[in-house]
Write a protein that holds these residues in place. Structure first.
Motif, PDB file in Angstrom:
ATOM      1  N   ASN A 192       0.819  -1.215   0.000  1.00 18.81           N
ATOM      2  CA  ASN A 192       0.000   0.000   0.000  1.00 18.81           C
ATOM      3  C   ASN A 192       0.847   1.258   0.000  1.00 18.81           C
ATOM      4  OD1 ASN A 192      -2.516  -1.039  -0.191  1.00 18.81           O
ATOM      5  ND2 ASN A 192      -2.774  -1.275   2.027  1.00 18.81           N
ATOM      6  N   ASN A 204       1.274   6.632  -6.724  1.00 19.79           N
ATOM      7  CA  ASN A 204       0.226   7.611  -7.008  1.00 19.79           C
ATOM      8  C   ASN A 204       0.747   9.027  -6.899  1.00 19.79           C
ATOM      9  OD1 ASN A 204      -1.911   6.007  -7.633  1.00 19.79           O
ATOM     10  ND2 ASN A 204      -2.564   5.756  -5.517  1.00 19.79           N
ATOM     11  N   GLU A 213       1.060  11.959  -9.641  1.00 20.97           N
ATOM     12  CA  GLU A 213       0.463  13.275  -9.433  1.00 20.97           C
ATOM     13  C   GLU A 213       1.509  14.364  -9.541  1.00 20.97           C
ATOM     14  OE1 GLU A 213      -2.853  14.284  -8.973  1.00 20.97           O
ATOM     15  OE2 GLU A 213      -2.915  12.309  -9.901  1.00 20.97           O
ATOM     16  N   LYS A 260      -5.013   1.477 -13.703  1.00 18.17           N
ATOM     17  CA  LYS A 260      -5.467   1.311 -12.321  1.00 18.17           C
ATOM     18  C   LYS A 260      -6.695   0.424 -12.345  1.00 18.17           C
ATOM     19  CE  LYS A 260      -4.000   5.862 -10.768  1.00 18.17           C
ATOM     20  NZ  LYS A 260      -3.548   5.666  -9.381  1.00 18.17           N
ATOM     21  N   PRO A 300     -12.706   0.883  -9.781  1.00 21.39           N
ATOM     22  CA  PRO A 300     -13.284   0.923  -8.442  1.00 21.39           C
ATOM     23  C   PRO A 300     -14.354  -0.170  -8.347  1.00 21.39           C
ATOM     24  CG  PRO A 300     -13.245   3.108  -9.402  1.00 21.39           C
ATOM     25  CD  PRO A 300     -12.855   2.151 -10.480  1.00 21.39           C
ATOM     26  N   SER A 301     -14.499  -0.755  -7.197  1.00 18.36           N
ATOM     27  CA  SER A 301     -15.401  -1.907  -7.100  1.00 18.36           C
ATOM     28  C   SER A 301     -16.833  -1.540  -7.469  1.00 18.36           C
ATOM     29  CB  SER A 301     -15.355  -2.495  -5.704  1.00 18.36           C
ATOM     30  OG  SER A 301     -15.736  -1.516  -4.778  1.00 18.36           O
ATOM     31  N   TYR A 302     -17.163  -0.260  -7.380  1.00 16.85           N
ATOM     32  CA  TYR A 302     -18.541   0.149  -7.659  1.00 16.85           C
ATOM     33  C   TYR A 302     -18.904   0.059  -9.135  1.00 16.85           C
ATOM     34  CZ  TYR A 302     -17.800   1.978  -3.027  1.00 16.85           C
ATOM     35  OH  TYR A 302     -17.488   2.086  -1.710  1.00 16.85           O
ATOM     36  N   ILE A 308      -5.307   7.839 -15.382  1.00 18.70           N
ATOM     37  CA  ILE A 308      -5.379   9.279 -15.209  1.00 18.70           C
ATOM     38  C   ILE A 308      -4.599   9.928 -16.343  1.00 18.70           C
ATOM     39  CG2 ILE A 308      -4.702  11.187 -13.723  1.00 18.70           C
ATOM     40  CD1 ILE A 308      -5.322   9.175 -11.373  1.00 18.70           C
ATOM     41  N   GLY A 361      -5.009  15.389 -15.746  1.00 20.11           N
ATOM     42  CA  GLY A 361      -5.379  15.101 -14.366  1.00 20.11           C
ATOM     43  C   GLY A 361      -6.743  14.470 -14.220  1.00 20.11           C
ATOM     44  N   VAL A 420      -9.698  11.556 -14.806  1.00 14.10           N
ATOM     45  CA  VAL A 420      -9.788  10.106 -14.910  1.00 14.10           C
ATOM     46  C   VAL A 420     -10.323   9.760 -16.301  1.00 14.10           C
ATOM     47  CG1 VAL A 420     -11.004   8.081 -14.026  1.00 14.10           C
ATOM     48  CG2 VAL A 420     -10.194   9.835 -12.451  1.00 14.10           C
ATOM     49  N   PHE A 470     -13.264  10.520 -10.116  1.00 10.20           N
ATOM     50  CA  PHE A 470     -12.498  11.751  -9.939  1.00 10.20           C
ATOM     51  C   PHE A 470     -11.114  11.387  -9.417  1.00 10.20           C
ATOM     52  CE2 PHE A 470     -11.633  14.366  -6.053  1.00 10.20           C
ATOM     53  CZ  PHE A 470     -10.952  15.391  -6.682  1.00 10.20           C
ATOM     54  N   ASN A 471     -10.132  12.106  -9.880  1.00  9.12           N
ATOM     55  CA  ASN A 471      -8.757  11.825  -9.494  1.00  9.12           C
ATOM     56  C   ASN A 471      -8.348  12.687  -8.311  1.00  9.12           C
ATOM     57  OD1 ASN A 471      -5.991  11.463  -9.301  1.00  9.12           O
ATOM     58  ND2 ASN A 471      -5.564  12.823 -11.026  1.00  9.12           N
ATOM     59  N   ARG A 521      -5.418  13.178  -6.229  1.00  4.65           N
ATOM     60  CA  ARG A 521      -3.984  12.922  -6.093  1.00  4.65           C
ATOM     61  C   ARG A 521      -3.626  11.467  -6.361  1.00  4.65           C
ATOM     62  NH1 ARG A 521      -5.632  15.729  -1.988  1.00  4.65           N
ATOM     63  NH2 ARG A 521      -5.450  14.000  -0.520  1.00  4.65           N
ATOM     64  N   GLY A 522      -4.103  10.977  -7.452  1.00  6.70           N
ATOM     65  CA  GLY A 522      -3.734   9.627  -7.845  1.00  6.70           C
ATOM     66  C   GLY A 522      -4.685   8.554  -7.368  1.00  6.70           C
ATOM     67  N   HIS A 523      -5.549   8.890  -6.440  1.00  2.00           N
ATOM     68  CA  HIS A 523      -6.560   7.922  -6.024  1.00  2.00           C
ATOM     69  C   HIS A 523      -7.823   8.158  -6.834  1.00  2.00           C
ATOM     70  CE1 HIS A 523      -4.450   6.274  -2.603  1.00  2.00           C
ATOM     71  NE2 HIS A 523      -4.071   7.497  -2.298  1.00  2.00           N
ATOM     72  N   VAL A 524      -8.402   7.063  -7.277  1.00  2.00           N
ATOM     73  CA  VAL A 524      -9.628   7.205  -8.049  1.00  2.00           C
ATOM     74  C   VAL A 524     -10.807   7.187  -7.077  1.00  2.00           C
ATOM     75  CG1 VAL A 524     -11.081   6.179  -9.815  1.00  2.00           C
ATOM     76  CG2 VAL A 524      -8.610   6.153 -10.069  1.00  2.00           C
ATOM     77  N   THR A 562     -14.832   7.294  -6.464  1.00  6.19           N
ATOM     78  CA  THR A 562     -16.130   7.106  -7.101  1.00  6.19           C
ATOM     79  C   THR A 562     -17.117   8.094  -6.485  1.00  6.19           C
ATOM     80  OG1 THR A 562     -15.597   4.757  -7.207  1.00  6.19           O
ATOM     81  CG2 THR A 562     -17.861   5.375  -7.718  1.00  6.19           C
ATOM     82  N   PHE A 605     -13.403   2.764   2.745  1.00 10.83           N
ATOM     83  CA  PHE A 605     -14.036   1.888   3.719  1.00 10.83           C
ATOM     84  C   PHE A 605     -13.222   0.624   3.962  1.00 10.83           C
ATOM     85  CE2 PHE A 605     -17.857   3.905   1.654  1.00 10.83           C
ATOM     86  CZ  PHE A 605     -17.923   4.925   2.601  1.00 10.83           C
ATOM     87  N   ASP A 662      -7.522   0.746  -0.005  1.00 11.19           N
ATOM     88  CA  ASP A 662      -7.156   2.039  -0.553  1.00 11.19           C
ATOM     89  C   ASP A 662      -7.732   2.325  -1.935  1.00 11.19           C
ATOM     90  OD1 ASP A 662      -3.945   3.394   0.408  1.00 11.19           O
ATOM     91  OD2 ASP A 662      -5.994   3.908   0.932  1.00 11.19           O
ATOM     92  N   THR A 663      -8.233   1.306  -2.599  1.00  9.93           N
ATOM     93  CA  THR A 663      -8.621   1.544  -3.981  1.00  9.93           C
ATOM     94  C   THR A 663     -10.031   2.097  -4.101  1.00  9.93           C
ATOM     95  OG1 THR A 663      -9.427  -0.685  -4.176  1.00  9.93           O
ATOM     96  CG2 THR A 663      -7.157  -0.293  -4.860  1.00  9.93           C
ATOM     97  N   ASN A 664     -10.763   2.080  -3.019  1.00 10.61           N
ATOM     98  CA  ASN A 664     -12.159   2.442  -3.144  1.00 10.61           C
ATOM     99  C   ASN A 664     -12.564   3.673  -2.344  1.00 10.61           C
ATOM    100  OD1 ASN A 664     -13.247   0.593  -4.989  1.00 10.61           O
ATOM    101  ND2 ASN A 664     -12.928  -1.015  -3.465  1.00 10.61           N
ATOM    102  N   THR A 680     -14.684   7.050  -1.908  1.00 10.04           N
ATOM    103  CA  THR A 680     -15.990   7.481  -2.405  1.00 10.04           C
ATOM    104  C   THR A 680     -16.199   8.950  -2.044  1.00 10.04           C
ATOM    105  OG1 THR A 680     -16.962   6.707  -0.349  1.00 10.04           O
ATOM    106  CG2 THR A 680     -17.130   5.233  -2.236  1.00 10.04           C
TER     107      THR A 680
END
Lengths: 919, 164
Positions: free
Chosen positions: A233, A240, A244, A593, A596-598, A610, A614, A616, B61-62, B64-67, B69, B96, B99-101, B103
Motif C-alpha cells: 500500500n 500515485n 500526481e 489502475k 473501483p469496485s462500484y 489518469i 489530471g 480520470v 475523480f482523481n 492525487r492519484g486515487h480514483v 467514485t 471503507f 485504498d482503492t475504493n 468514495t
C-alpha cells in the motif's frame, strides 16, 4: 561490527552465485556435458569458497571446496554425470544454500555425510550411495529446520556393509535404530528426526555436542534477503503521488511558460524539477515490477524432483520469463502455478508405459509460457499428456451431487470442465501425495480471481491440457490510444488496434453500409462490423452539469458539419470489428489502475487511468464491448462471400481526382498511389534542368505532367502544392499536382472517344463532369527512359498475339494499352465464354485473363482451356486487382501458369516474355 | 438503537460521548456525516462520467492519484436524479475497506461541524422505509431543524446503489 555488514554482502553475493549453480546443475542434467556451463558453476562455487574463507566460515568453505573438487573432476576427466551424482550435487547444493542462509549457525551444522558422499560422487558403489542419501537427508532436514542443536556424526562405514548385504536400506535402518538405543533428550530434536533418519548416529557425540551448543547464545540471524520489506500500500501511495507530481509539474510548466524570460534562472530550476520528476516516476514504477523469471526459475527443479518421484520423464520448457508483472501479482502466483504444474505432471502426463502405448514420445513435455495479449499477461501451462476426461468429471459431479443428470445433459463440454474448480472434486483415481486430494483447483481459481485475473482450461482427450491464466496488468503501463466520444475521452489498449480508418460522409469510396440493421464497412474485401462506442456505452445519459450540456450540443453540431467518422479496427483473437469514435487524440503510455469496485460490473471497461490533464479516463475493454454488442455470431467469412458476389457484379475502382497546373480534371487509380505529400514549391530544387524534392531523406525526381503529356495547359504552380508518390516504380518519382479534389469509388466507364490523346487512357464522367484518366505508365516511360523492361526484339513481339479477357473497361484499356505499347498484338474479350470462343477461332500465343468476370469467370475459363487438348499447353496468366495467397492458390489449381497484379506493368510484361521465350 | 445504547453505556461510566458531525444541505434539508469518516472536502472537482454505469454513480475523480467514485446522493436522499449538487462542494470519504475504493458525493451547501452527543442521536422513525432507515445512523433534533446523520458506507454498498 563492520563484519556484519560485509557478511550481509557476502550472503547477497553468494545467493546470486547459488542461483547460477542450481540452474547450472539442472542444465547439466539435460545437456550432459557443456564445458562453458561447468566452468561457470566452478567459478560460482569458487567465489563462494573464497569469500567464505575470508569470514572463516569453515563449513561453507569445506562444502564448497568439495563441490568444487567434483566439478574440477568433471572438468578434467570429462566424467559423464549420472542421475545419482546429479542428485548428490543438488543435495549438497541445497545444504550449501542452507548454510549460506543461516550463516551464523553454519559452522554448527554437520556436513560430514555430505562431504563423504561428495568425495565419492563417481564411485560405482551403488549400495553405499543409496545409504548415504538417507543419512544426508538427515543433515539436510536438520539445516532446513535450523536446528543447531543436533549434530549427526558420520560412522557410515560401519553399516554400509550391512546395507550391501541386505540391499534394502529401509529395513536396515529400522533394525539399526532398534539395536542402538538412541536417546535424544531434547523433545524438539525428536520431533524432527524420524526413525530411519537416526540411523548411524553416534549418540554419544550427539549428546555431547548438543550440550555445547545449547550453552551458546543464539546470535541474531542476519536475514538473507537483500530487500527491505515495504508495504504494498505504501508503494502504491508513493506511485500515485509520483504520478500526481508529474501532473503537477506539467501544470507548473504550463503556468510559468510566459514568465520564464522575466524571472532569471527559472529555466534551469524548472528543467531540473522536470527531470527529477520524470526519473522519480520511472524509479517508483520499477520498484513494483518484476520479471516472471523470479518464480519461473524455481520450476525446473520442481518438475525435475517431482518427475523422479512419479517415475516419469518430463521436460519443462519456459518462455517469456522476462515478461514483467507487478510484484504483488508475481508473489501470489508462485503457489497457484506450482499447483498447476504438479497437476500437469501428476494427472496430465501419463506414465512411461501409457505414453509408449499411445505412441507418444516417452518424454513428456510441459510448456510454461508467458506473454502479453489484449492488455493482459497470459501464462499458459501446456502439457502433452492425457487430457481431461470429461466423462470422468461428469461421473464425479453426479457422485458428489453437485449437479443433476439433467443439468449435465444440457451443458457444453467447457462448462463441465468448470466443475474442476469446484471444491472437493478431483478426477485422480487415487490420491497421491503429489496431488489428487481434491483441494487445489478451487483454491487456485480463488487466488487468481483475487488478483483480478481469470483461469481457463482447454483440453483435448489424449493430446493434452492447457491451463491459461489471464492476469491483469494492475499498475502496469500500457500503450493506449486516447479516443473521444462526445465530450469524453477513453483509453483503448493499443495492443488490439490494427488500423484506423477515417470516413467522410460525402466520400463515396468508403462508407458505412447496412446488413440487417448492422453497420458494416468494406475493408479490403472483407466486411467489418461496426460498433459505435457511443451506442455501446449508451451515452445518451445526460451529463448533469449544465456547462457540459452546452458543450456537448455544440460538439454534436460540429460533428454533423464535420461528418467524419473515425473507425478503429480492432482484432481480438480471430475476430475483428470497427469501433466508431468521434475523435482520436493519439497514443499515450498510461498507468492502468483497477476499476473501483462500484463499477466493476461493467464489462466494457478494463480499468481506469489518469490522463495528462489530471482527469480520470476509462480504459475500454474491446472484448467486453464486442460481447456487449453481440458480435459473437458475426461470421466474417460468410459475409465475405456475399461481398465477393457483389464485387463480381461491379468491379469498381477508387479514383483519385486532382488538378495539375491547368483546369483539366484528372484522375488515376488510387491503387497506383503510394502517398500524397504536401509540398511548397520553394522546396523544389532544380539540378541540371530537372526538378527534385526531398522524400524520406532521399532526393526524388519531381515531374510536372503538363510538361510530359502533350496538349495539357501549362501554368505555373506556386506555393502550396501536392506530390503524388506512385507505387510500381523502382526509382520513385513524384508527380506534381496543384490540388487534390476528391476520391470516388465508381465503375469506370469510358465516355466513347475513338482514340484518346497521348498520355490519357480515356475520359470518364463523374457528377456530370468530364475527367481525363491519366496514363501513369506513359508518364513513367517519358521520364524514365528505360522504364519498360522488355528483352525480346520488337520484331518478335510484333508477331505475338495475346488474348486479353477482361470485363472492366478501365482495366481493358490500361492493360491493352501497355501491352500494345510493348509491341504485342492484343485482342480483347469481355468474359470467359467469349474468350473461349475466340480461342477456338483464332490463333493466340498467350492468354491473359481477369479472374472476376460475368458469364464465365477467369477460373472457369482456365479450367475449360486446360480440359481441351488443343490448349493444354498455352500459357495462361491470371490478372487480379486483389492480392492474397488464397486467391493465388485457387488460381494455380485452376490452371494458371502465373498470377499478376493488374497494375504492375513491368512484372506482367516480364511474365509474358518469360513464356514467349519458352514457346 | 444499538448506537444509542452504546452511548448510554459510556455516559453512565461518566464519559460523555460526543460526535463531531459534518453537516451539509441537500436541497434545503440538513444532513450530516461523522467527521471521522471524512477524508477531505474538495472544491472544483473535475470528474469523468462512467457511461453505462448505475444511475447512482456520477463518475470518477482523481484525488492525487486515487480514483474516487462519486455518488449521486441527491438521488438517494431526495429521489432527485437530475441534480447532483454544486461542483464546488464535494465531500470525499476515507476508504471503507482498502485504498482503492474512495468514495465521495456532491452536496448543495456545506454546513458547519456540529458536536452531537450520542444521547441526542435518535434512531430513525419507524415509519421510514426499511432501506432508508438502514442508511441512517440517527437523527438529531437541533433547535431549529432536524439533522439526519447518514451512513454513506451503507448507502454506497452494492445492494443499495444498484437499485437506484
Amino acid at each position: 561490527m563492520n563484519n556484519v555488514e560485509f557478511l550481509q554482502e557476502f550472503i547477497d553475493e553468494a545467493k546470486s552465485h547459488l542461483e547460477v549453480i542450481e540452474s547450472g546443475i539442472i542444465d547439466l542434467e539435460n545437456d550432459s556435458y557443456d564445458m562453458e556451463l561447468i566452468n561457470k558453476i566452478f567459478r560460482a562455487v569458487h567465489s563462494i569458497k573464497g569469500t567464505a574463507g575470508f569470514f572463516e566460515l569453515k563449513n561453507i568453505v569445506e562444502l564448497s571446496h568439495y563441490i568444487e573438487n567434483n566439478f574440477d573432476e568433471i572438468r578434467e576427466n570429462k566424467v559423464q554425470l549420472s542421475e545419482k551424482s546429479i542428485d548428490i550435487l543438488l543435495k549438497s547444493f541445497d545444504a550449501l544454500r542452507d548454510l549460506v542462509e543461516n550463516v551464523h549457525t553454519s559452522d554448527e551444522a554437520d556436513i560430514g555425510d555430505l562431504l563423504y558422499k561428495l568425495k565419492d560422487v563417481f564411485s560405482p558403489d551403488e549400495g553405499n550411495e543409496t545409504h548415504l542419501e538417507t543419512s544426508s537427508e538427515a543433515s539436510l532436514e536438520k539445516s532446513v529446520n535450523q536446528e543447531p542443536t543436533i549434530t549427526i556424526a558420520t560412522p557410515v562405514e560401519e553399516i554400509s556393509e550391512e546395507v550391501l548385504v541386505e540391499g534394502n536400506v529401509k529395513e536396515i535402518s529400522e533394525e539399526d535404530a532398534f539395536q542402538v538405543p538412541v536417546v535424544i533428550p531434547t523433545p524438539r530434536g525428536v520431533e524432527n528426526l524420524t526413525e530411519d533418519k537416526m540411523t548411524g548416529n553416534n549418540n554419544k557425540d550427539l549428546n555431547l555436542e548438543k550440550d555445547e551448543k545449547s550453552t551458546e547464545t543464539k546470535k541474531p540471524s542476519v536475514n538473507g534477503d537483500e530487500n527491505i520489506r515495504v508495504n504494498v500500500n505504501l508503494l502504491n501511495n508513493i506511485l500515485n503521488l509520483a504520478s500526481e507530481l508529474v501532473l503537477g509539474r506539467n501544470q507548473l510548466l504550463r503556468v510559468t511558460e510566459s514568465y520564464r524570460k522575466a524571472v532569471p534562472n527559472i529555466e534551469g530550476v524548472l528543467q531540473n524539477i522536470d527531470h527529477i520528476t520524470t526519473e522519480l516516476q520511472e524509479r517508483v514504477m520499477q520498484t513494483r515490477m518484476q520479471p516472471l523469471g523470479t518464480i519461473f526459475n524455481k520450476f525446473p527443479r520442481v518438475v525435475r524432483d517431482l518427475s523422479k518421484k512419479l517415475n516419469k520423464d518430463v521436460e519443462l520448457k519456459i518462455t517469456g520469463a522476462d515478461v514483467e508483472l507487478d510484484k504483488s501479482i508475481i508473489e501470489s502466483l508462485a503457489d497457484p502455478l506450482t499447483h498447476i504444474l504438479r497437476n500437469s505432471l501428476d494427472h496430465g502426463i501419463e506414465n512411461l508405459q501409457k505414453r509408449k502405448e499411445s505412441g507418444k514420445d516417452i518424454k513428456g513435455r510441459i510448456t510454461l509460457s508467458a506473454y502479453h495479449e489484449g492488455g493482459y499477461v497470459i501464462i499458459d501451462v501446456i502439457d502433452d499428456g492425457a487430457g481431461i476426461n470429461v466423462a470422468k468429471i461428469k461421473k464425479k459431479v453426479l457422485e458428489l451431487g453437485i449437479a443433476s443428470p439433467n443439468e449435465l445433459e444440457n451443458m457444453q463440454e467447457n462448462e463441465i470442465i468448470q466443475f474442476l474448480f469446484h471444491a472437493g472434486l478431483s478426477t485422480a483415481e487415487k490420491v497421491t501425495d503429489v496431488s489428487g486430494r481434491g483441494v487445489g483447483m478451487d483454491v487456485v481459481k480463488n487466488n487468481i480471481e483475487k488478483l483480478g485475473g481469470n483461469i481457463e482450461i482447454q483440453t483435448v482427450l489424449g493430446q493434452g491440457t492447457t491451463v491459461r491464466l489471464l492476469l491483469p496488468l494492475t499498475l502496469a503501463i500500457i500503450s493506449a490510444i486516447i479516443v473521444q466520444v462526445r465530450d469524453q475521452k477513453f483509453a483503448l489498449p493499443q495492443i488490439n488496434l490494427q488500423e484506423i480508418v477515417r470516413i467522410k460522409k460525402k466520400e463515396s469510396a468508403r462508407k458505412i453500409e447496412y446488413i440487417n440493421q448492422t453497420e458494416v464497412l468494406r475493408l479490403r474485401g472483407k466486411l467489418l462490423p461496426i460498433i459505435r462506442l457511443s451506442d455501446n456505452l449508451k451515452m445518451e445519459k445526460v451529463s448533469l452539469d449544465p456547462e457540459n450540456i452546452e458543450q456537448m450540443t455544440s460538439l454534436q453540431i460540429q460533428d454533423e458539419q464535420d461528418e467524419v467518422t473515425r473507425i478503429l479496427v480492432i482484432k481480438i483473437g480471430s475476430r475483428r470489428f470497427g469501433l466508431a469514435v468521434d475523435e482520436i487524440h493519439g497514443s499515450e503510455e498510461i498507468l492502468v489502475k483497477p476499476l473501483p469496485s462500484y463499477v466493476k460490473n461493467l464489462k466494457t471497461y478494463s480499468g481506469v487511468t489518469i490522463l495528462g490533464d489530471g482527469r480520470v479516463a476509462m480504459i475500454l475493454d474491446p472484448d467486453g464491448i464486442m460481447n456487449k454488442a453481440n458480435l459473437n455470431n458475426f461470421d466474417e467469412n460468410a459475409s465475405t462471400d456475399q461481398m465477393e458476389q457483389e464485387a463480381k457484379e461491379f468491379e469498381k475502382q477508387n479514383m483519385l481526382i486532382f488538378k495539375c497546373s491547368g483546369n483539366e480534371l484528372l484522375s488515376i487509380d488510387i491503387a497506383m498511389v503510394k502517398r500524397i505529400e504536401e509540398i511548397h514549391t520553394d522546396n523544389i530544387e532544380v539540378i541540371s534542368g530537372k526538378e527534385f524534392m526531398k522524400y524520406l531523406d532521399k532526393s526524388i525526381r519531381v515531374v510536372r505532367p503538363e510538361n510530359v503529356i502533350p496538349n495539357f495547359s501549362k501554368n505555373e504552380i506556386n506555393g502550396k502544392a501536392y506530390v503524388i508518390i506512385p507505387r510500381m516504380t523502382e526509382n520513385p518519382i513524384g508527380i506534381l499536382i496543384s490540388k487534390v479534389l476528391d476520391t470516388v469509388n465508381l465503375h469506370v466507364d469510358f465516355v466513347n472517344t475513338d482514340t484518346p490523346p497521348e498520355g490519357i487512357l480515356g475520359t470518364i464522367l463523374v457528377n456530370q463532369k468530364l475527367i481525363s484518366v491519366m496514363n501513369m505508365f506513359y508518364v513513367f516511360e517519358k521520364v524514365i527512359p528505360d522504364y519498360t523492361k522488355v528483352k525480346l526484339d520488337v520484331a518478335i513481339r510484333k508477331q505475338k498475339r495475346i488474348l486479353l479477357a477482361e470485363d472492366t473497361p478501365f482495366f481493358q484499356r490500361i492493360v491493352k494499352e501497355y501491352l500494345e505499347s510493348a509491341g504485342f498484338y492484343v485482342e480483347l474479350a469481355d468474359n470467359g465464354k467469349k474468350a473461349y470462343e475466340m480461342m477456338e477461332e483464332g490463333q493466340f500465343d498467350i492468354v491473359v485473363t481477369d479472374i472476376q468476370m460475368p458469364v464465365m469467370d477467369g477460373l472457369e475459363f482456365a479450367k475449360k482451356l486446360r480440359n481441351n487438348e488443343k490448349f493444354m499447353k498455352i500459357p495462361i496468366i491470371g490478372l487480379t486487382s486483389m492480392t492474397g495467397e488464397r486467391n493465388k492458390k485457387i488460381g494455380l489449381e485452376a490452371g494458371f501458369n502465373a498470377y499478376q497484379y493488374k497494375l504492375q506493368k513491368n512484372e506482367l510484361l516480364q511474365a509474358i516474355e518469360g513464356f514467349m521465350e519458352g514457346i | 438503537m444499538k448506537i444509542r445504547m452504546i452511548g448510554k453505556f459510556y455516559f453512565e461510566r461518566g464519559i460523555l460521548m460526543k460526535k463531531k458531525i459534518l453537516s451539509f444541505y441537500i436541497n434545503s434539508n440538513l444532513f450530516g456525516v461523522d467527521i471521522r469518516i471524512v477524508k477531505e472536502i474538495n472544491r472544483n472537482v473535475n470528474f469523468t462520467d462512467v457511461p453505462d454505469s448505475e444511475k447512482m454513480i456520477i463518475g470518477l475523480f482523481n484525488m492525487r492519484g486515487h480514483v474516487v467514485t462519486l455518488f449521486n446522493i441527491h438521488q438517494f436522499l431526495e429521489g432527485d436524479s437530475k441534480k447532483v449538487g454544486g461542483k464546488n462542494n464535494c465531500i470525499i470519504l476515507k476508504s471503507f475497506e482498502d485504498d482503492t475504493n474512495h468514495t465521495g458525493f456532491f452536496v448543495d451547501k456545506l454546513g458547519s461541524v456540529l458536536d452531537i452527543e450520542d444521547e441526542y442521536l435518535e434512531p430513525s422513525p419507524s415509519n421510514m422505509s426499511n432501506i432508508e432507515a438502514q442508511c441512517i445512523e440517527g437523527i438529531a433534533k437541533l433547535e431549529t431543524e432536524l439533522l439526519i446523520v447518514i451512513q454513506p458506507e451503507r448507502m454506497f454498498s452494492e445492494k443499495f446503489y444498484s437499485k437506484g
